[in-house]
Design an enzyme around this catalytic site. Structure first.
Site, PDB file in Angstrom:
ATOM      1  N   SER A  13      -1.937  97.425 101.060  1.00 55.76           N
ATOM      2  CA  SER A  13      -3.340  97.180 101.354  1.00 55.76           C
ATOM      3  C   SER A  13      -3.522  95.704 101.714  1.00 55.76           C
ATOM      4  CB  SER A  13      -4.202  97.610 100.171  1.00 55.76           C
ATOM      5  OG  SER A  13      -5.540  97.770 100.542  1.00 55.76           O
ATOM      6  N   ASP A  42      -6.769 107.680 105.336  1.00 55.73           N
ATOM      7  CA  ASP A  42      -7.098 106.459 104.608  1.00 55.73           C
ATOM      8  C   ASP A  42      -8.474 105.958 105.036  1.00 55.73           C
ATOM      9  OD1 ASP A  42      -7.166 103.998 103.332  1.00 55.73           O
ATOM     10  OD2 ASP A  42      -5.088 103.525 103.804  1.00 55.73           O
ATOM     11  N   HIS A  89      -5.604 106.523 100.973  1.00 54.13           N
ATOM     12  CA  HIS A  89      -5.130 105.176 100.676  1.00 54.13           C
ATOM     13  C   HIS A  89      -4.080 105.135  99.569  1.00 54.13           C
ATOM     14  CE1 HIS A  89      -5.579 100.889 101.226  1.00 54.13           C
ATOM     15  NE2 HIS A  89      -5.809 100.689  99.946  1.00 54.13           N
TER      16      HIS A  89
END
Length: 729
Positions: free
Chosen positions: A581, A666, A701
């Site tokens: 991320s 995501d 995610h």
């Protein structure tokens, strides 16, 4: 956990994904094969001849701002509805298989190693709430947990609240969001997502009959019951930006819901919660730097939420309740926050505030857990957590002591307001996660459970170190290391995996991961870089690695890598790095700056297309992120962000071996960021090192939702890292 700490948890999960912080007790849609008590190691096998890498078509799209022209040849990959997009992602998956397909036996070995460390059929430590004991169970061969409770005693009849395996039938992905039982124990409000996009639908279940109500509400992000047992307050998100922006009141069975509040400012998200005392429902509006809270008497659900203290730029506060007073954590006198106490009032009167814990430059106050006779201050000092117990009458504190020099400690399940046993979680890089009940009167702790680690694990076989690297500007940056003692020869470089994040003020936890033993037992050193931008060393540590100081995050990480090499823990030919991320942004930036320093890079759901994303206010998270990265609509911020954006700073040259992982659904970092990054880099790299893109077409995610599937994903990642460092068995 109080409103403040829950708010922190929501932010954490939103920002970095559960994959970065969740202990994998989790474990393919099929039941795993039985394990042999003695498995022969898989010998290294020769890779098959890889197919040619996919070539993404170029459709130039030009952007110009502040005199800077950017040409994006792969902007078209944003169109998820275009069949060519998914075809390209599938082609990349096929190419990955052709390059590392020979590692599948090794991946299976790694998977079995990790699975063999886990007690598949297990129960959580029960916790008591309003007459019931709540227990979460896992069963061998089942992907998801089962939430249960027993009335009165642990010998009572088991009631199943939610069985994740039943919810997930026929689904490639399943994630439970909110779970809240009504005060009379009759109703369960729960939300579930079946795509990985973190778009949750709220349902209501009658726990006495098992009946599901017809009430169904979309895009719910947080919930709180009123004390009448029929009114639920819930927050929904915007359909485009996914910003939590509207609070509603819902009465069970009603066909219409009442909008109670809408947050108009795009810098703010909202969340609703209850105090542990159950006296108040609190609505929090929060940006990265400012909060505003609204309070409602939980016994008067028809009332209006009253603003406690109007928002003031760069001031945060969090209210909790005790008897005739409020306890307020606020940063009004310093970035690390203080604690004050005030008589109950729906509007703040700062003149009545009595300071209990002052602001301290070397200690960050993260929040307080409030109970009938005491409260616990959750703090961080010297990069390590501490829990301080305050007697509510005398306000005299004492610390809960921890036995190791480097560790992780967090509040546990503490549902009851009137309770002298404070539950906390403890672990370290070598100590398995442990649940303790601490008697605040006797000052004694009782170990309720330590995470079982099968396969003959002995913590004494492993060594933890905490060393300091010197950053470019002279600041000392901590590095935490763990390795197997028998495989470490001081002064002899060995394979190392260096992990980093460095954003949002999040401090990387020094927690145990049984899956990590698959690396350590093969001779790897595992290192964590506590770089600026994170919160490891207090709020200033975060401030010094965000906005116009973001480059500190990247240069700090490079300094930690250089220090490990200088001290002969490792060498560039033996060093792999990993981040996800915002940590994927870190991976992209440091690889652009120092590609010679690393042998291999794992970048997971990486935020690498900084300029395009931050200039598109319609995307989830973008506007609220201005306070972390800067607003690129301002020239100074634009130029600074442009200087480090990984996608925009790729250039012709040699790069390390790279595995880029993403998910099609995501919602935090869109799949097209890593896809575009790989497509562009393929046209620029001059080396023969593998550049691989792995896309989970069914998740979001955090990657796979099933516990067996999740371990298999880790096995693929580990097989890439280990093989690049010369280990394939």
């Amino acid at each position: 956990m109080n409103n403040r700490l829950r708010s922190n948890l929501r932010t954490l999960l939103t920002m970095i994904g559960a994959m970065l912080v969740t202990q994998v007790t989790v474990l393919s849609a099929q039941t795993p094969a039985p394990l042999s008590s003695s498995m022969s190691p898989v010998m290294p096998s020769k890779p098959s001849t890889p197919s040619a890498p996919p070539v993404a078509k170029k459709i130039p799209k030009t952007f110009e701002k502040f005199g800077d022209k950017r040409v994006d040849d792969y902007f078209w990959l944003r169109d998820k509805s275009d069949p060519a997009v998914v075809e390209y992602l599938k082609a990349e998956n096929a190419y990955l298989d052709s390059v590392i397909g020979h590692l599948k036996p090794f991946q299976e070995t790694l998977y079995k190693d990790m699975l063999g460390r886990i007690k598949e059929t297990d129960d959580s430590v029960p916790y008591f709430m309003r007459g019931y004991w709540y227990i979460t169970k896992t069963e061998e061969g089942k992907q998801y947990a089962i939430n249960t409770r027993r009335k009165g005693t642990l010998e009572g009849k088991e009631e199943i609240l939610l069985d994740g395996n039943e919810l997930a039938k026929g689904k490639a992905f399943m994630s439970i969001g909110s779970m809240a039982v009504s005060p009379d124990n009759k109703w369960l409000a729960y939300s579930v997502d079946f795509t990985g996009f973190r778009q949750y639908t709220l349902h209501f279940k009658n726990l006495e009959t098992g009946e599901l109500l017809g009430d169904k509400i979309e895009r719910v992000t947080s919930v709180a019951w009123a004390n009448d047992n029929k009114t639920l307050f819930y927050v929904t998100e915007d359909a485009t930006t996914k910003r939590s922006n509207q609070l509603y009141r819902h009465v069970l069975g009603a066909k219409t819901n009442t909008l109670m509040y809408e947050e108009k400012d795009e810098l703010y998200d909202i969340g609703v919660d209850s105090t542990r005392s159950r006296a108040f429902v609190i609505l929090t509006s929060e940006s990265a730097e400012t909060t505003e809270q609204r309070i409602l008497d939980a016994n008067k659900p028809e009332g209006a939420f009253a603003v406690y203290a109007k928002r003031k730029d760069n001031i945060k506060y969090y209210v909790d309740h005790h008897d005739t007073k409020f306890l307020i954590v606020t940063n009004d006198t310093g970035r690390n926050s203080r604690l004050v106490m005030a008589p109950i009032a729906m509007k703040a009167d700062t003149k009545s505030w009595k300071e209990i814990i002052p602001h301290r430059k070397d200690v960050k106050l993260d929040g307080v857990d409030v109970f009938k006779d005491y409260f616990v201050a959750v703090e961080k000092k010297g990069g390590l957590p501490q829990l301080r117990v305050f007697d509510m009458k005398t306000m005299k504190p004492h610390d809960i002591a921890f036995p190791e020099a480097a560790y992780d400690a967090t509040p546990g399940q503490n549902a009851e307001f009137d309770n002298r046993l404070y539950r906390f979680n403890y672990g370290s890089l070598v100590t398995p996660n442990s649940v303790f009940d601490y008697d605040v009167v006797k000052r004694e702790r009782t170990l309720k459970k330590q995470q079982p680690v099968l396969g003959g694990y002995n913590a004494a076989d492993y060594q933890v170190e905490r060393i300091m690297a010197t950053a470019k500007d002279g600041v000392k940056v901590p590095i935490s290391l763990v390795y197997k003692k028998s495989m470490r020869k001081p002064g002899v470089p060995q394979p190392t995996l260096l992990y980093g994040y460095g954003s949002y003020g999040f401090a990387l936890p020094l927690a145990f991961r049984s899956s990590r033993l698959a690396l350590l037992d093969r001779g790897m050193v595992y290192a964590i870089a506590h770089i600026r931008g994170g919160g490891d060393m207090g709020k200033q540590w975060h401030d010094d690695g965000k906005m116009m100081k973001k480059m500190n995050t990247f240069t700090d990480f490079i300094s930690t890598a250089e220090h490990l090499i200088q001290q002969k823990y490792t060498a560039p030919s033996m060093l792999a790095i990993q981040g996800g991320s915002a940590g994927g942004l870190l991976m992209g930036a440091v690889t652009n700056l120092r590609p010679d320093l690393f042998k291999a890079v794992v970048s997971q759901v990486p935020f690498v297309d900084v300029m395009n994303t931050m200039l598109d206010a319609t995307l989830p998270l973008t506007v609220g992120e201005y306070l972390e990265w800067g607003n690129p609509n301002q020239e100074k911020a634009y130029k600074y962000m442009r200087s480090y954006s990984p996608y925009d700073n790729l250039k012709r040259g040699a790069y390390p071996a790279m595995l880029i992982e993403t998910s099609l659904n995501d919602s935090q970092v869109m799949y097209w960021e890593p896809a575009k990054y790989v497509a562009k880099l393929r046209t620029l790299k001059t080396d023969n090192n593998p550049l691989l893109l792995k896309t989970n077409l069914d998740a979001g995610h955090g990657g796979a939702s099933g516990r067996y599937d999740y371990l298999k994903e880790i096995a693929v990642t580990y097989s890439f890292v280990l093989s690049q460092l010369g280990i394939e068995k």
